[in-house]
Design an enzyme around this catalytic site. Structure first.
Site, PDB file in Angstrom:
ATOM      1  NE  ARG A  41      -6.680   3.383  11.313  1.00 20.71           N
ATOM      2  CZ  ARG A  41      -6.150   2.707  12.336  1.00 20.71           C
ATOM      3  NH1 ARG A  41      -5.014   2.051  12.170  1.00 20.71           N
ATOM      4  NH2 ARG A  41      -6.736   2.701  13.506  1.00 20.71           N
ATOM      5  N   GLY A  59       0.827  -1.203   0.000  1.00 20.43           N
ATOM      6  CA  GLY A  59       0.000   0.000   0.000  1.00 20.43           C
ATOM      7  C   GLY A  59       0.861   1.253   0.000  1.00 20.43           C
ATOM      8  CG  HIS A  73      11.470  38.854   1.957  1.00 19.31           C
ATOM      9  ND1 HIS A  73      11.451  37.868   0.994  1.00 19.31           N
ATOM     10  CD2 HIS A  73      12.734  39.347   1.986  1.00 19.31           C
ATOM     11  CE1 HIS A  73      12.652  37.777   0.448  1.00 19.31           C
ATOM     12  NE2 HIS A  73      13.463  38.663   1.032  1.00 19.31           N
TER      13      HIS A  73
END
Ligand code: FAD
Ligand code: NAD
Length: 477
Positions: free
Chosen positions: A281, A190, A453
């Protein structure tokens, strides 16, 4: 059996859906009990459910430790830092993980105490008439009378008979979080969120990791530009992800695991030292509903609910992984809070269109709203802007200038429909996009919002500007 006790609200399950429901109900001045049967591998009871004990928290602890180990080996020299030979002390790493879990689960017991929630360790079973039988805890079996019951019993790993779980060689995600040695050859069935996160942990710590995924495409639920970028990074990490690989069976012979899978080129066999089965699940309702409660469970095992988590039985509610929707801790938490507010006669709602998804790999992947593919399929005209972290100063300074931020907005009214990020701290950055969707913001709203920034958040600002081909720090195409 001892006599019965009366509560306004009894919550069954103290995971991330149940414990917030209990705390919010107590904040709403209701008398609340929360019953939970979780037992850790050492036999101790703990609140927090899958997420705190065996899911979100321990996996993030190991992801962080393994990432630091990897960066110390692969990256420090580039910064001009020499550390000699980097050594792995897995026992300490695992102790740290366990310590974090213990602190966090202990924190829930403390929160219950301060909110006035009666926390009870034991198995809860809903009886007809909104009563909850509690057994298997410290004392005798008892029955709690409840004006309202909230089911929050969560989920458990899907077990496939063709890959028999033995907890040693063929293991689930919980076992894979508690390994005391690095397996040389680790297989994962998976390439979902668990497969990618745990595969990354053990790859960084030194395992050869092979991930077998039945679908032909990686991360089909994600925006495909992001998924393609992710695939490149996983390859660079050394994760051997085999797509279109349907696992037929796994068996243990002579201390090793033998996996048989088929793909377009035929049948293959793989020899491994350990195999993690992470194929999804399922909702957990074992021993939960006595005969005659009237609570309905659908064909896939989910407790049936409406959009406000009402089961259809008066004053019985269900939230979290045990009901429809993504199996995510924050989705369960919001449902639990909504239900506790509705019970108290307050306003409560969950915006299911603004649930963030985060995959805690490196780089992190996060999104909210619709993918470009979904918007295209809907037929609504749209605009797209994206901005690479390679052009972001903070990402450069972090030595993490990989990935991008991408925004999809409607061509007609400019409403933001989806935001997709792969890059450093994507899971943190997505919060701004969730808020934007929550307030139905336009890309122009974000364009006109000042971002500090140098920060990573500027990537989202620039992606919003790029939607209208007005990015400043990258070439508009
Ligand atoms: P659970 O957390 O499963 O809790 C349910 C609780 O109810 C358990 O304690 C259970 O013992 C108890 N219970 C069940 N039945 C009864 C009964 N009859 N009586 C008494 N008690 C009962 N999600 C994220 O959002 N972010 C992540 O990073 C993330 N990482 C994950 C990593 C892993 C390895 C795993 C396995 C899952 C991860 N998840 C993550 C998913 C997340 O853990 C779940 O979505 C979340 O735990 C669901 O919460 P819940 O409260 O519905 O159920
Ligand atoms: P998943 O559904 O995300 O992925 C399972 C994968 O296994 C799928 O891609 C499926 O195609 C594949 N698969 C199924 N059977 C197979 C077979 N026989 N052979 C090969 N591949 C097969 O499930 P998961 O990764 O187990 O995660 C379970 C849940 O936990 C998810 O719902 C997820 O949301 C949640 N979770 C979330 C996070 C996070 O938010 N960061 C982290 C971990 C887990």
């Amino acid at each position: 059996m001892s006599g019965s006790e009366a509560f306004d609200v009894v919550v069954i399950g103290a995971g991330p859906a149940g414990y917030p429901a209990a705390i919010r109900a107590a904040q709403n001045k209701l008398k609340v009990a929360c019953v939970d049967e979780w037992k850790n591998t050492d036999g101790t009871a703990a609140f927090g459910g899958t997420c705190l004990n065996a899911g979100c928290i321990p996996s993030k602890a190991l992801l962080e430790s393994s990432e630091l180990y990897w960066r110390a080996r692969e990256e420090f020299a580039h910064h001009g830092i020499g550390v000699g030979q980097v050594k792995l002390d897995l026992a300490t790493m695992q102790r740290r993980r366990a310590g974090i879990v213990k602190t966090m689960t202990g924190g829930i017991a403390a929160l219950f105490k301060s909110a006035g929630v009666t926390g009870i360790h034991g198995h809860g079973r809903l009886l007809p008439g909104n009563r909850v039988e509690v057994s298997g805890g410290m004392g005798a079996t008892r029955v709690l009378e409840a004006r309202h019951v909230v089911i929050a019993s969560g989920s458990s790993p899907i077990r496939l008979p063709s890959m028999p779980h033995d907890g040693k060689l063929i293991i689930d995600s919980w076992n894979a979080l508690e390994l005391d040695a690095v397996p040389r050859r680790l297989g994962v069935i998976g390439a979902g969120v668990i497969g990618l996160e745990l595969g990354s942990v053990w790859r960084r710590l030194g395992s050869e990791v092979t991930v077998l995924e039945a679908l032909p495409q990686l991360l089909p639920m994600a925006d495909q530009a992001i998924a393609r970028e992710a695939q490149r990074h996983f390859k660079k990490l050394g994760l051997d992800i085999r797509l279109g690989a349907k696992v037929q069976s796994a068996s243990v012979t002579g201390g090793a695991v033998s996996v048989v899978y088929t793909d377009a080129s035929g049948e293959h066999r793989l020899e491994l030292d350990k195999l993690v089965v992470a194929v999804g699940r399922r909702p957990f309702t074992e021993g939960l509903l006595a005969e005659g409660t009237g609570v309905k469970v659908d064909g896939r095992g989910f407790v049936e609910v409406d959009e406000h988590c009402r089961t259809g039985v008066p004053n019985v509610w269900a939230v979290g992984d045990v009901v429809r929707g993504p199996m995510l801790a924050h989705k369960g938490k919001e449902e639990g809070i909504m239900v506790a507010d509705l019970i108290a006669g307050r306003y409560g709602e969950v915006n299911y269109r603004a649930i963030p998804s985060v995959i805690y790999t490196a780089p992190e992947i996060a999104w909210v709203g619709l993918t470009e593919e979904q918007v295209k399929a809907s037929g609504r005209p749209y605009k797209v802007g994206s901005f690479p972290f390679a052009a972001n100063g903070r990402a450069r300074a972090l030595e993490a200038a990989q990935g991008m931020a991408k925004m999809v907005s409607a061509a007609d009214d400019d409403e933001i429909l989806g935001v997709h990020i792969i890059g450093p701290f994507a899971g943190e950055l997505i919060a701004e996009a969730v808020l934007a969707l929550e307030y139905s913001a336009s890309s122009e709203d974000l364009q006109r919002t000042m971002h500090a920034h140098p920060t990573l958040s500027e990537a989202l600002h620039e992606a919003a500007l790029a939607v209208d081909k007005r990015a400043i720090d990258s070439i508009n195409r």
